[in-house]
Design a protein around this motif. Structure first.
Motif, short mmCIF file in Angstrom:
data_model
loop_
_atom_site.label_atom_id
_atom_site.label_comp_id
_atom_site.label_asym_id
_atom_site.label_seq_id
_atom_site.Cartn_x
_atom_site.Cartn_y
_atom_site.Cartn_z
N ARG A 1 3.93 -81.57 5.14
CA ARG A 1 4.75 -80.92 4.11
C ARG A 1 5.63 -81.92 3.38
O ARG A 1 5.88 -81.78 2.17
CB ARG A 1 5.62 -79.85 4.77
CG ARG A 1 6.51 -79.08 3.81
CD ARG A 1 5.73 -78.00 3.10
NE ARG A 1 6.21 -77.81 1.74
CZ ARG A 1 5.76 -76.88 0.92
NH1 ARG A 1 4.80 -76.07 1.32
NH2 ARG A 1 6.22 -76.76 -0.30
N ASP B 1 6.59 -82.29 -0.61
CA ASP B 1 7.99 -82.17 -1.04
C ASP B 1 8.47 -83.43 -1.75
O ASP B 1 9.19 -83.36 -2.75
CB ASP B 1 8.88 -81.87 0.17
CG ASP B 1 8.64 -80.47 0.71
OD1 ASP B 1 8.06 -79.65 -0.02
OD2 ASP B 1 9.03 -80.21 1.86
N ASN C 1 -0.06 -72.93 1.81
CA ASN C 1 1.31 -73.43 1.78
C ASN C 1 1.92 -73.68 0.40
O ASN C 1 3.14 -73.84 0.31
CB ASN C 1 1.40 -74.74 2.59
CG ASN C 1 1.24 -74.51 4.08
OD1 ASN C 1 2.18 -74.12 4.76
ND2 ASN C 1 0.05 -74.75 4.59
#
Length: 891
Positions: free
Chosen positions: A582, A586, A621
């Motif tokens: 992730r 980000d 996601n």
């Protein structure tokens, strides 16, 4: 203000240059004034400008006091390893015996963290100033950061000894001993060994561990030399058990040394002084004969001497017995079912093994099972000590379980007890690891420290990333000033100091060393290259990243990429399929790298079969991210890709190809489409054409639960009453439950019961057995058992779901006027003229080879809901069918 400060510093540098101020004129006050200017320049953001000014000045005035000081302090402020300017400055003042200034400058370096040079020079400064206590205080700090320093450690030990602090002296002498060994200074080792024999003679575990280290790093002759100093200490104490152990170790190194053999015999005589047979047993075992192999003779003697009244023995067929009498070399032994059995000594020695009274076999034979079980459950520390002693002081979890389950503990009680036992073995100082076998536990004569316990595990581990975990565990609970940490850390620094090519071990070692050095700056080895240098030298850094097994190091890798590589967004995109992290998404989003993010998704989308992990992760996601929404990817296409992947993973699981990974991905897709209701929601809103396109793909997924297809068909039929499913002419109204026979239901229920009550427990045993065979990363049996566990769980879940969705057919509702579930239909094939007969049940009972077909099959659905005498005309898979229904009967 900023311009004035730069001007002031520039003028100071020029004034120093032209006036050539004498060193004797510098005082601590002058440097404190410079510190004020350093602080002001930092507050004004002028650090880099001041450093550049001083560096330029030093090019033509290399001994400028002011420039060296500014440049040096600024380097430390920037957390750089380079402290060369301040070292040069300290040496200038030390050469001129300006010890007050030297002291101040050393302490300025130490303001930023421990530093070997500064501590050593500061101690020297206190020597010149005759400040003994300050010298020792600095020495104590120095030896914590300089693992090579041995002589000062010895001096500190001698100081503690003079002060009467015996334990403090012992601790320092042990530290000095390890360092002398690492430096291979055997004369010093021997001196310190002798001192420890004087101060701490009972620490036999320590002496034995040093002996093995000497054997490994120096030679077996020198290990023997130390044991020759140790043996007389225990002989004089009359500690015959330990004296015998030392003598045996001496004979291991030199089995032909007859003097040691004689000492061994004397120890046996002293230990068994009340046994009238001791001389006979020495004679019969040929222990005193130089021609007899000494180790065989020892084993022979010890077996003979152990046959005494009251002792326990074991026979492979009769079990545990107790010697109840002896006369003229004839022993009377009580075995279960063989009371008063007589055996000659010769036969007993040949056929029986001797056991101590606290051996697990003896306890199982002499105690009630419930009493032994209760004692083991109530006192796991006692139980572990007893069990390890039963295996000659070296046992693993597998051996322990074999003795306890199911004779003493049930499988359920073992599960609870073993969790507590593993925690005790890990934390209790009475237990240690065999340095050569990490899964073997030993019982210590003297409690072992946490640091040594972790160190022994580190040495026994052969896997690189297991060692990474071990050193991280060490740093979580202990300080790095331990000798054990120094050896562990050296293992990783060796990788980064000398390598021919950059592999995953070099890269991981660099990341670990950097992390440790950031936390403890004094441990920084001062590597002459950066992460960027290693990255550029690696043949395929992306592939290397995939080989880094430690998750924390993988995170550090990503941080280093961002901090050191100008093209980090492109590298992040390349790394994502390996990382599925992730933080990558980000970081790219936070830094406005929309194009890179969109390219990353489009690459995974375009090649979703090859990058299935990445594609599934991204779909699950990032659907709410603004950069994703801007792509305007049709939702139908995403669903089509996922249905394809569902089918692909089902087939690869069936073919046992990467079964573990495919089960994981299949489960993720299944949850996304069905458990979370996304596919159903899509069918509720989509038009008829889109519904037809997508459901056709769902229908083709061979291993998808039929009840899911039935449910979706009913939903579609409710929305579009005239919807024609592929392969149908007319379709029966789809029921919400899967029709099954009572027999089919019972068989499916029995299959579920067998999986839950037989196969899953058997698999749990397989996993337990496989876990006890050591390193799980290299344990094929363990991986296979885990894969089977996933398969069994999936099978049980699927069976449960099928049973929940099943509807047992009510025979009383059978309508013989129409073709349907539970009927047998006779047909006339109008194309061939040949009569045909089919029995119609559900998918569970389907047997096409015997003309038993499912009512949900294309042929079954084409026949259902039609009457006797009707002629049917339909196509299945591009093949024409024409039938006339002749008769409908009960199946």
């Amino acid at each position: 203000m900023a311009e004035n400060l730069i001007k002031t510093i520039s003028e100071m540098l020029n004034e120093e240059k032209w006036t050539r101020a004498a060193l004797n004129n510098y005082t601590i006050g002058n440097f404190k004034e410079l510190d004020v200017l350093v602080q002001q320049s930092n507050e004004l953001g002028l650090r880099e400008e001041v450093s550049t000014l001083c560096d330029e000045h030093l090019q033509h005035t290399k001994n400028s006091i002011i420039a060296l000081y500014f440049a040096g302090v600024n380097s430390l402020n920037k957390h750089l390893v380079d402290d060369s300017q301040l070292i040069m400055l300290i040496n200038i003042f030390a050469d001129n015996h300006k010890w007050n200034v030297v002291e101040y400058l050393c302490n300025r370096i130490l303001d930023f963290g421990e530093n070997k040079f500064a501590l050593r020079t500061l101690a020297e400064c206190y020597v010149h100033k005759n400040e003994e206590e300050n010298k020792f205080r600095i020495w104590e700090r120095l030896i914590k950061v300089d693992y090579d320093e041995a002589e000062i450690v010895r001096l500190l030990a001698e100081k503690k000894e003079r002060e009467g602090d015996v334990q403090g002296a012992v601790d320092y002498y042990k530290k000095a001993l390890h360092r002398y060994i690492n430096k291979k200074l055997f004369a010093n080792v021997k001196d310190v060994w002798a001192k420890l024999l004087e101060l701490a003679p009972d620490d036999l575990d320590f002496f034995f561990s040093v002996e093995k280290k000497i054997e490994k790093l120096l030679s077996s002759d020198r290990a023997l030399a130390l044991l020759e100093l140790l043996f007389p200490v225990y002989k004089e104490k009359g500690d015959w058990d330990n004296a015998l152990e030392i003598a045996k170790r001496m004979l291991h190194y030199n089995p032909k040394e007859f003097k040691t053999r004689k000492e061994l015999i004397n120890c046996y005589k002293e230990k068994y002084t009340t046994n009238p047979q001791v001389d006979d047993y020495i004679k019969v075992s040929n222990l005193s004969m130089s021609w007899r192999n000494v180790h065989e003779a020892i084993a022979d003697f010890e077996k003979h001497i152990s046959f005494e009244v009251g002792n326990y023995v074991h026979h492979r067929s009769w079990g545990v017995g107790k010697i109840v009498g002896a006369k003229n070399d004839i022993f009377v032994i009580d075995f279960p079912g063989r009371k008063g059995h007589k055996m000659s000594l010769k036969m007993a020695v040949s056929a029986l093994g001797t056991l101590k009274s606290d051996h697990i076999w003896v306890l199982k034979a002499t105690m009630k099972p419930e009493e032994l079980a209760q004692k083991i459950e109530d006192d796991p520390v006692w139980a572990l000590k007893m069990l390890i002693r039963s295996f000659h002081n070296s046992a693993n979890i597998k051996q322990i379980k074999a003795e306890l389950v199911p004779d003493v503990l049930s499988a359920g009680k073992w599960s609870r007890w073993s969790n507590a036992a593993r925690s005790i073995l890990k934390t209790d100082p009475s237990f240690g690891n065999d340095p050569e076998k990490p899964d073997q536990f030993i019982l210590r004569q003297k409690p072992i420290s946490f640091e040594e316990k972790i160190f022994n595990r580190f040495k026994a581990d052969k896997d690189f990333f297991a060692r990474v975990k071990t050193i991280e565990e060490f740093l979580d609970s202990a300080d790095p000033d331990s000798e054990f940490f120094g050896e562990m850390f050296a293992f990783f620094t060796a990788f980064v100091k000398s390598f021919s090519q950059v592999n995953e071990f070099v890269l991981s070692s660099f990341l670990l060393v950097q992390k440790v050095a950031k936390r403890f700056p004094f441990l920084n080895p001062g590597l002459p290259y950066s992460f960027g240098d290693l990255f550029s030298q690696a043949e395929n850094p992306v592939a290397l990243f995939g080989k880094i097994e430690d998750q924390e190091l993988r995170k550090d890798f990503l941080v280093q990429v961002k901090n050191n590589l100008p093209n980090w967004p492109a590298v992040y995109s390349d790394l994502f399929p390996q990382a599925l992290n992730r933080s990558i998404i980000d970081e790219l989003a936070t830094n406005g790298k929309t194009q890179e993010l969109q390219a990353l998704f489009e690459g995974a989308f375009t090649h979703y079969k090859e990058y299935r992990e990445s594609f599934i992760w991204l779909v699950r996601n990032v659907s709410e991210e603004e950069w994703y929404k801007a792509l305007n990817v049709p939702y139908e296409k995403i669903l089509i890709c996922l249905v394809h992947l569902l089918d692909i993973t089902f087939r690869e699981i069936d073919n046992r190809r990467d079964a573990g990974l495919n089960r994981k991905l299949n489960k993720q897709v299944h949850q996304y489409l069905f458990t979370d209701g996304r596919l159903e929601a899509y069918f509720r809103d989509s038009d008829e054409d889109a519904t037809s396109r997508l459901f056709t793909l769902v229908e083709d997924v061979k291993y998808l639960d039929p009840s899911i297809k039935i449910h979706l068909k009913q939903l579609i039929k409710d929305r579009f009453p005239n919807f024609r499913f592929i392969g149908e002419h007319e379709i029966e109204k789809v029921r919400r439950g899967l029709l099954v026979t009572h027999k089919g239901y019972e068989e499916k229920h029995a299959a579920l019961k067998h999986v839950i009550e037989v196969e899953i427990p058997d698999n749990s045993k397989e996993i337990g057995i496989a876990m006890q065979k050591g390193d799980l990363r290299e344990n094929a049996e363990y991986k296979a058992a885990l894969e089977r566990q996933e398969l069994l769980k999936s099978t049980a879940s699927k069976l449960q779901e099928e049973l929940q969705n099943a509807q047992i057919f009510d025979e009383s509702s059978l309508d013989m006027s129409v073709v349907g579930f539970g009927c047998r239909v006779e047909l006339q094939n109008l194309l061939t003229g040949v009569p045909e007969e089919y029995t119609i049940f559900g998918p569970w009972e389907s047997d096409p080879g015997n003309n038993v077909i499912s009512y949900l099959s294309p042929l079954g659905m084409a026949l259902c809901n039609h009457h006797t005498g009707e002629e049917l005309d339909f196509t299945i898979n591009e093949k024409e069918y024409r039938y006339k229904i002749l008769n409908i009967m009960k199946a």
